[in-house]
Design an enzyme around this catalytic site. Sequence first.
Site, PDB file in Angstrom:
ATOM      1  N   ASN A 170       0.860  -1.188   0.000  1.00  0.00           N
ATOM      2  CA  ASN A 170       0.000   0.000   0.000  1.00  0.00           C
ATOM      3  C   ASN A 170       0.903   1.246   0.000  1.00  0.00           C
ATOM      4  OD1 ASN A 170      -1.404   2.292   1.099  1.00  0.00           O
ATOM      5  ND2 ASN A 170      -3.053   0.921   1.696  1.00  0.00           N
ATOM      6  N   HIS A 207       1.044   6.197   1.841  1.00  0.00           N
ATOM      7  CA  HIS A 207       1.875   7.097   2.659  1.00  0.00           C
ATOM      8  C   HIS A 207       2.934   7.834   1.842  1.00  0.00           C
ATOM      9  CE1 HIS A 207      -0.107   6.255   6.345  1.00  0.00           C
ATOM     10  NE2 HIS A 207      -0.006   4.963   6.128  1.00  0.00           N
ATOM     11  N   HIS A 216      -5.625   3.732  -1.810  1.00  0.00           N
ATOM     12  CA  HIS A 216      -6.964   4.079  -1.324  1.00  0.00           C
ATOM     13  C   HIS A 216      -7.292   5.471  -1.832  1.00  0.00           C
ATOM     14  CE1 HIS A 216      -9.794   4.428   2.458  1.00  0.00           C
ATOM     15  NE2 HIS A 216     -10.400   4.727   1.328  1.00  0.00           N
ATOM     16  N   GLU A 249      -8.622   0.511  -3.273  1.00  0.00           N
ATOM     17  CA  GLU A 249      -9.451   0.560  -2.057  1.00  0.00           C
ATOM     18  C   GLU A 249     -10.340   1.770  -2.158  1.00  0.00           C
ATOM     19  OE1 GLU A 249      -7.706   0.991   1.832  1.00  0.00           O
ATOM     20  OE2 GLU A 249      -6.416  -0.690   1.400  1.00  0.00           O
ATOM     21  N   GLU A 254     -10.975  -9.215   2.932  1.00  0.00           N
ATOM     22  CA  GLU A 254      -9.705  -8.854   3.564  1.00  0.00           C
ATOM     23  C   GLU A 254      -9.981  -8.746   5.060  1.00  0.00           C
ATOM     24  OE1 GLU A 254      -7.402  -5.574   1.961  1.00  0.00           O
ATOM     25  OE2 GLU A 254      -6.460  -5.255   3.922  1.00  0.00           O
ATOM     26  N   HIS A 295      -3.682  -4.471   7.718  1.00  0.00           N
ATOM     27  CA  HIS A 295      -3.793  -3.328   8.636  1.00  0.00           C
ATOM     28  C   HIS A 295      -2.935  -3.569   9.864  1.00  0.00           C
ATOM     29  CE1 HIS A 295      -5.262   0.379  10.277  1.00  0.00           C
ATOM     30  NE2 HIS A 295      -5.882   0.599   9.129  1.00  0.00           N
TER      31      HIS A 295
HETATM   32  N1  PXP Z   1      -5.832  -2.859   4.229  1.00  0.00           N
HETATM   33  C1  PXP Z   1      -6.743  -1.858   4.288  1.00  0.00           C
HETATM   34  C2  PXP Z   1      -8.150  -2.160   3.885  1.00  0.00           C
HETATM   35  C3  PXP Z   1      -6.378  -0.571   4.705  1.00  0.00           C
HETATM   36  O1  PXP Z   1      -7.295   0.414   4.761  1.00  0.00           O
HETATM   37  C4  PXP Z   1      -5.024  -0.327   5.021  1.00  0.00           C
HETATM   38  C5  PXP Z   1      -4.591   1.048   5.442  1.00  0.00           C
HETATM   39  O2  PXP Z   1      -4.711   1.937   4.410  1.00  0.00           O
HETATM   40  C6  PXP Z   1      -4.112  -1.386   4.934  1.00  0.00           C
HETATM   41  C7  PXP Z   1      -4.536  -2.658   4.546  1.00  0.00           C
HETATM   42  C8  PXP Z   1      -2.655  -1.208   5.243  1.00  0.00           C
HETATM   43  O3  PXP Z   1      -2.509  -0.925   6.589  1.00  0.00           O
HETATM   44  P1  PXP Z   1      -1.084  -0.455   7.144  1.00  0.00           P
HETATM   45  O4  PXP Z   1      -0.781   0.860   6.483  1.00  0.00           O
HETATM   46  O5  PXP Z   1      -1.310  -0.346   8.605  1.00  0.00           O
HETATM   47  O6  PXP Z   1      -0.098  -1.525   6.767  1.00  0.00           O
END
Ligand code: PXP
Length: 242
Positions: A7, A10, A43, A70, A151, A190
């Site tokens: 992901n 960030h 996302h 997302e 998920e 997450h």
């Molecule tokens: N999965 C989903 C559905 C999320 O919303 C997020 C955060 O954007 C993540 C995975 C990734 O989480 P993390 O950034 O804590 O690894």
Amino acid sequence: MATLGVNIDHIANVRQARKTVEPDPVQFAFLAELGGADSITVHLREDRRHIQDRDVFLLKKTIKTKLNLEMAATEEMLEIAKEILPDYVTLVPEKREEVTTEGGLDLKSNVQFLKKAVRNLKDSNIEVSAFIDPFGEQINYSKEIGFDFIELHTGKYAELSGSEQFIELQRIIESTHLANDLGLVVNAGHGLNYNNVKKIASINNMNELNIGHSIVARALAIGLEKSVREMKSLITSNKISK
Ligand code: PXP
């Protein structure tokens, strides 16, 4: 063996802090793929706080792996998804004031609406995943609504420790088995990091782990010294470039 979805929200957060052009998440998706990412997740939030529409359009054109978009199940996002045609969409709950996605989708209260949204996406050949808390009821509703994937939210597992974490891990394992029995493919994510990922990765039939924050944090830790060295060298070098 579970695959890794990276992901890159960030990366976009850092860019949006200055509303400039760098760092570009499209370029970092390429680097994530070089490192072995099996898919790239972004996302696109309603408030566009990090990922922008332009990023998603360009990622669809440039990444070599898979694009996981997302999004919240809103009319606006459904239209964008049908235009971009990501490999799959993960439907998540979204609140404007939250710092990150706080909990899984409430499927029970939204069955008819979500059935329509999922059908809408599937008609465009987009596979659809539901981000849910690891509870049997949510898994049964995921099946009923017609999701291809789920998920499982690992945020609580990541926050806990000791015996409490063990109990949450068992819940995730049982949820994975139940979902598999119903024919759903299981992803998780997450809060996963370099310390807590192994137990989740070793769950039988875990398909993919979606990880963002800890990977970007580690990238800063590994890369900062070198980037400071390069700047220092420019400042202290006597040569003037023409
Ligand atoms: N999965 C989903 C559905 C999320 O919303 C997020 C955060 O954007 C993540 C995975 C990734 O989480 P993390 O950034 O804590 O690894």
